[in-house]
Scaffold this motif. Structure first.
Motif, PDB file in Angstrom:
ATOM      1  N   ALA A  83       0.836  -1.202   0.000  1.00  0.00           N
ATOM      2  CA  ALA A  83       0.000   0.000   0.000  1.00  0.00           C
ATOM      3  C   ALA A  83       0.870   1.252   0.000  1.00  0.00           C
ATOM      4  CB  ALA A  83      -0.933  -0.003   1.206  1.00  0.00           C
ATOM      5  N   HIS A  84       1.918   1.256   0.838  1.00  0.00           N
ATOM      6  CA  HIS A  84       2.854   2.379   0.874  1.00  0.00           C
ATOM      7  C   HIS A  84       3.502   2.581  -0.489  1.00  0.00           C
ATOM      8  CE1 HIS A  84       3.179   3.920   4.968  1.00  0.00           C
ATOM      9  NE2 HIS A  84       2.973   2.690   5.412  1.00  0.00           N
ATOM     10  N   ALA A  85       3.922   1.496  -1.122  1.00  0.00           N
ATOM     11  CA  ALA A  85       4.595   1.600  -2.422  1.00  0.00           C
ATOM     12  C   ALA A  85       3.662   2.213  -3.466  1.00  0.00           C
ATOM     13  CB  ALA A  85       5.075   0.227  -2.874  1.00  0.00           C
ATOM     14  N   ALA A  86       2.403   1.783  -3.472  1.00  0.00           N
ATOM     15  CA  ALA A  86       1.442   2.318  -4.444  1.00  0.00           C
ATOM     16  C   ALA A  86       1.164   3.793  -4.178  1.00  0.00           C
ATOM     17  CB  ALA A  86       0.149   1.511  -4.394  1.00  0.00           C
ATOM     18  N   LEU A  87       0.991   4.163  -2.923  1.00  0.00           N
ATOM     19  CA  LEU A  87       0.759   5.569  -2.588  1.00  0.00           C
ATOM     20  C   LEU A  87       1.964   6.424  -2.949  1.00  0.00           C
ATOM     21  CD1 LEU A  87      -1.035   5.174   0.865  1.00  0.00           C
ATOM     22  CD2 LEU A  87      -2.069   5.925  -1.291  1.00  0.00           C
ATOM     23  N   ARG A  88       3.171   5.883  -2.729  1.00  0.00           N
ATOM     24  CA  ARG A  88       4.386   6.621  -3.075  1.00  0.00           C
ATOM     25  C   ARG A  88       4.459   6.849  -4.587  1.00  0.00           C
ATOM     26  NH1 ARG A  88       7.648   3.326  -1.266  1.00  0.00           N
ATOM     27  NH2 ARG A  88       8.337   2.328  -3.190  1.00  0.00           N
ATOM     28  N   ARG A  89       4.196   5.796  -5.349  1.00  0.00           N
ATOM     29  CA  ARG A  89       4.185   5.971  -6.806  1.00  0.00           C
ATOM     30  C   ARG A  89       3.133   7.002  -7.204  1.00  0.00           C
ATOM     31  NH1 ARG A  89       4.364   0.252  -6.560  1.00  0.00           N
ATOM     32  NH2 ARG A  89       2.165   0.144  -7.194  1.00  0.00           N
ATOM     33  N   GLY A  90       2.005   6.956  -6.527  1.00  0.00           N
ATOM     34  CA  GLY A  90       0.935   7.914  -6.816  1.00  0.00           C
ATOM     35  C   GLY A  90       1.351   9.350  -6.555  1.00  0.00           C
ATOM     36  N   THR A  91       2.136   9.590  -5.496  1.00  0.00           N
ATOM     37  CA  THR A  91       2.554  10.965  -5.224  1.00  0.00           C
ATOM     38  C   THR A  91       3.451  11.505  -6.330  1.00  0.00           C
ATOM     39  OG1 THR A  91       4.451  10.228  -3.871  1.00  0.00           O
ATOM     40  CG2 THR A  91       2.378  10.693  -2.716  1.00  0.00           C
ATOM     41  N   HIS A  92       4.252  10.640  -6.934  1.00  0.00           N
ATOM     42  CA  HIS A  92       5.086  11.090  -8.058  1.00  0.00           C
ATOM     43  C   HIS A  92       4.200  11.482  -9.250  1.00  0.00           C
ATOM     44  CE1 HIS A  92       8.575  10.090  -5.830  1.00  0.00           C
ATOM     45  NE2 HIS A  92       8.470   8.778  -5.949  1.00  0.00           N
ATOM     46  N   VAL A  93       3.153  10.703  -9.479  1.00  0.00           N
ATOM     47  CA  VAL A  93       2.208  11.057 -10.545  1.00  0.00           C
ATOM     48  C   VAL A  93       1.560  12.397 -10.226  1.00  0.00           C
ATOM     49  CG1 VAL A  93       0.128  10.360 -11.778  1.00  0.00           C
ATOM     50  CG2 VAL A  93       1.763   8.615 -11.040  1.00  0.00           C
ATOM     51  N   GLN A  94       1.173  12.573  -8.966  1.00  0.00           N
ATOM     52  CA  GLN A  94       0.545  13.836  -8.564  1.00  0.00           C
ATOM     53  C   GLN A  94       1.484  15.018  -8.752  1.00  0.00           C
ATOM     54  OE1 GLN A  94      -0.824  12.014  -4.630  1.00  0.00           O
ATOM     55  NE2 GLN A  94      -2.431  13.540  -4.970  1.00  0.00           N
ATOM     56  N   ASP A  95       2.761  14.826  -8.458  1.00  0.00           N
ATOM     57  CA  ASP A  95       3.722  15.917  -8.644  1.00  0.00           C
ATOM     58  C   ASP A  95       3.781  16.352 -10.105  1.00  0.00           C
ATOM     59  OD1 ASP A  95       4.409  16.032  -5.950  1.00  0.00           O
ATOM     60  OD2 ASP A  95       6.133  14.688  -6.175  1.00  0.00           O
ATOM     61  N   VAL A  96       3.755  15.384 -11.009  1.00  0.00           N
ATOM     62  CA  VAL A  96       3.766  15.724 -12.438  1.00  0.00           C
ATOM     63  C   VAL A  96       2.469  16.422 -12.824  1.00  0.00           C
ATOM     64  CG1 VAL A  96       3.956  14.827 -14.776  1.00  0.00           C
ATOM     65  CG2 VAL A  96       5.327  13.813 -12.953  1.00  0.00           C
ATOM     66  N   LEU A  97       1.359  15.957 -12.277  1.00  0.00           N
ATOM     67  CA  LEU A  97       0.071  16.599 -12.553  1.00  0.00           C
ATOM     68  C   LEU A  97       0.076  18.057 -12.110  1.00  0.00           C
ATOM     69  CD1 LEU A  97      -2.576  13.850 -11.711  1.00  0.00           C
ATOM     70  CD2 LEU A  97      -2.512  15.230 -13.796  1.00  0.00           C
ATOM     71  N   VAL A  98       0.569  18.304 -10.900  1.00  0.00           N
ATOM     72  CA  VAL A  98       0.614  19.682 -10.404  1.00  0.00           C
ATOM     73  C   VAL A  98       1.509  20.534 -11.314  1.00  0.00           C
ATOM     74  CG1 VAL A  98       1.361  21.154  -8.499  1.00  0.00           C
ATOM     75  CG2 VAL A  98       0.125  19.032  -8.016  1.00  0.00           C
ATOM     76  N   SER A  99       2.664  19.994 -11.682  1.00  0.00           N
ATOM     77  CA  SER A  99       3.600  20.739 -12.527  1.00  0.00           C
ATOM     78  C   SER A  99       3.043  20.985 -13.925  1.00  0.00           C
ATOM     79  CB  SER A  99       4.935  19.998 -12.632  1.00  0.00           C
ATOM     80  OG  SER A  99       5.556  19.881 -11.375  1.00  0.00           O
ATOM     81  N   SER A 100       2.137  20.126 -14.377  1.00  0.00           N
ATOM     82  CA  SER A 100       1.598  20.281 -15.723  1.00  0.00           C
ATOM     83  C   SER A 100       0.831  21.594 -15.883  1.00  0.00           C
ATOM     84  CB  SER A 100       0.701  19.089 -16.084  1.00  0.00           C
ATOM     85  OG  SER A 100      -0.450  19.033 -15.254  1.00  0.00           O
ATOM     86  N   TRP A 101       0.382  22.171 -14.785  1.00  0.00           N
ATOM     87  CA  TRP A 101      -0.296  23.471 -14.880  1.00  0.00           C
ATOM     88  C   TRP A 101       0.655  24.566 -15.358  1.00  0.00           C
ATOM     89  CZ3 TRP A 101      -5.166  23.868 -15.472  1.00  0.00           C
ATOM     90  CH2 TRP A 101      -6.048  22.979 -14.853  1.00  0.00           C
ATOM     91  N   ASP A 102       1.962  24.345 -15.219  1.00  0.00           N
ATOM     92  CA  ASP A 102       2.923  25.343 -15.690  1.00  0.00           C
ATOM     93  C   ASP A 102       2.763  25.612 -17.180  1.00  0.00           C
ATOM     94  OD1 ASP A 102       3.950  25.482 -13.133  1.00  0.00           O
ATOM     95  OD2 ASP A 102       5.680  24.199 -13.551  1.00  0.00           O
ATOM     96  N   LEU A 103       2.303  24.606 -17.909  1.00  0.00           N
ATOM     97  CA  LEU A 103       2.142  24.761 -19.357  1.00  0.00           C
ATOM     98  C   LEU A 103       0.966  25.665 -19.713  1.00  0.00           C
ATOM     99  CD1 LEU A 103       2.695  21.028 -20.377  1.00  0.00           C
ATOM    100  CD2 LEU A 103       4.317  22.921 -20.643  1.00  0.00           C
TER     101      LEU A 103
END
Length: 277
Positions: A83-103
């Motif tokens: 569960a921790h591993a999946a949530l951790r991978r998810g946070t990396h996806v979220q970081d990219v999502l947040v950064s995508s607003w820069d475009l």
């Protein structure tokens, strides 16, 4: 419970046949299809950026749903490591999502208004992939399904997601199995409401060194929740900058709705319990 019943579901993105031409790489990632999906309806340069960024976000929504669903299945098996591993991978996806607003964040009102008419009634609020994520977070509302009544397959899938446990439902079920009083843990089709009983359960988790494993889960969930808030704030500021308080293209309240959403905490007791620690 058998292994088959808890294996992580794989997302389906369409037919699996490969084109006969191209390099192995292009066939594997289906480049020809991928690069044929951008069709601006105006001659405004900013529209292509808008389309590609939106498409990237949609793909990341699917990936995030995959990770959160994997976390749910691991929680049901009491496998906190997975569960921790999946949530951790998810946070990396979220970081990219947040950064995508820069475009999109620097798009001026003049640029957006230049192609906005071609959007018609299209709106990001109509994203079924994003709505699945909201349901997974416990932000459920049956009324949101109405916009999909004309698409039976999507409507049925979302109706199932509405009735299924949220990620937090599975976390609370785990706490209950560990002997903590969290009240009823049956999933509902309504938005999650904070509970004093759940807050007390988290207080016990954080106050008892023997429950350190559950405390780490709480912190992993907060990592997820904090990034949800970052996403919402970036969405709010990007819209505020590009179109102000005008109504959204789909007829939504636009900026006021986004501001209200950004002010709502995900997994609320994990935030309020900090007043007691």
């Amino acid at each position: 419970m058998g292994q088959d019943s808890v294996s992580t579901p794989r997302l389906s993105f369409g037919p699996e046949e490969e084109p006969e031409t191209g390099t192995p790489y292009s066939r594997y990632v289906r480049l020809e299809t991928l690069h044929s999906l951008q069709h601006p309806r105006s001659k405004v340069d900013a529209e292509l950026s808008f389309i590609i960024t939106t498409q990237v976000m949609e793909l990341l929504f699917d990936l995030l749903r995959h990770e959160w669903t994997a976390a749910q299945y691991a929680l049901r098996e009491d496998d906190l490591t997975a569960a921790h591993a999946a949530l951790r991978r998810g946070t990396h996806v979220q970081d990219v999502l947040v950064s995508s607003w820069d475009l999109l964040a620097t798009m001026t009102p003049l640029e957006f208004n230049a192609f906005r008419p071609v959007l018609g009634e299209a709106s990001g609020f109509q994203s079924s992939a994003f709505l699945r994520l909201e349901f997974l977070l416990g932000n459920k509302s049956e009324s949101l399904l109405r916009m999909y009544q004309g698409v039976p397959s999507v409507h049925a899938e979302l109706a199932g997601a509405l009735q299924a446990p949220s990620l937090y439902d599975d976390v609370l079920a785990l706490l209950a199995r560990r002997g903590l009083a969290v009240g009823g843990v049956e999933p509902t089709t309504a938005r999650y409401r904070p509970s004093a009983e759940v807050e007390e359960a988290w207080r016990q988790v954080y106050s008892d060194p023997a429950k350190a494993e559950l405390a780490r889960l709480g912190e992993a969930l907060l990592d997820t929740a904090e990034r949800v808030t970052r996403w919402r704030h970036r969405h709010y500021t990007a819209v505020k900058r590009s179109m102000g308080a005008k109504p959204g293209t789909g007829g939504s309240s636009g900026l006021s709705w986004l501001k209200q959403s950004a002010e709502q905490d995900v997994f609320p007791e994990l935030w309020t319990v900090r007043d007691q620690l």
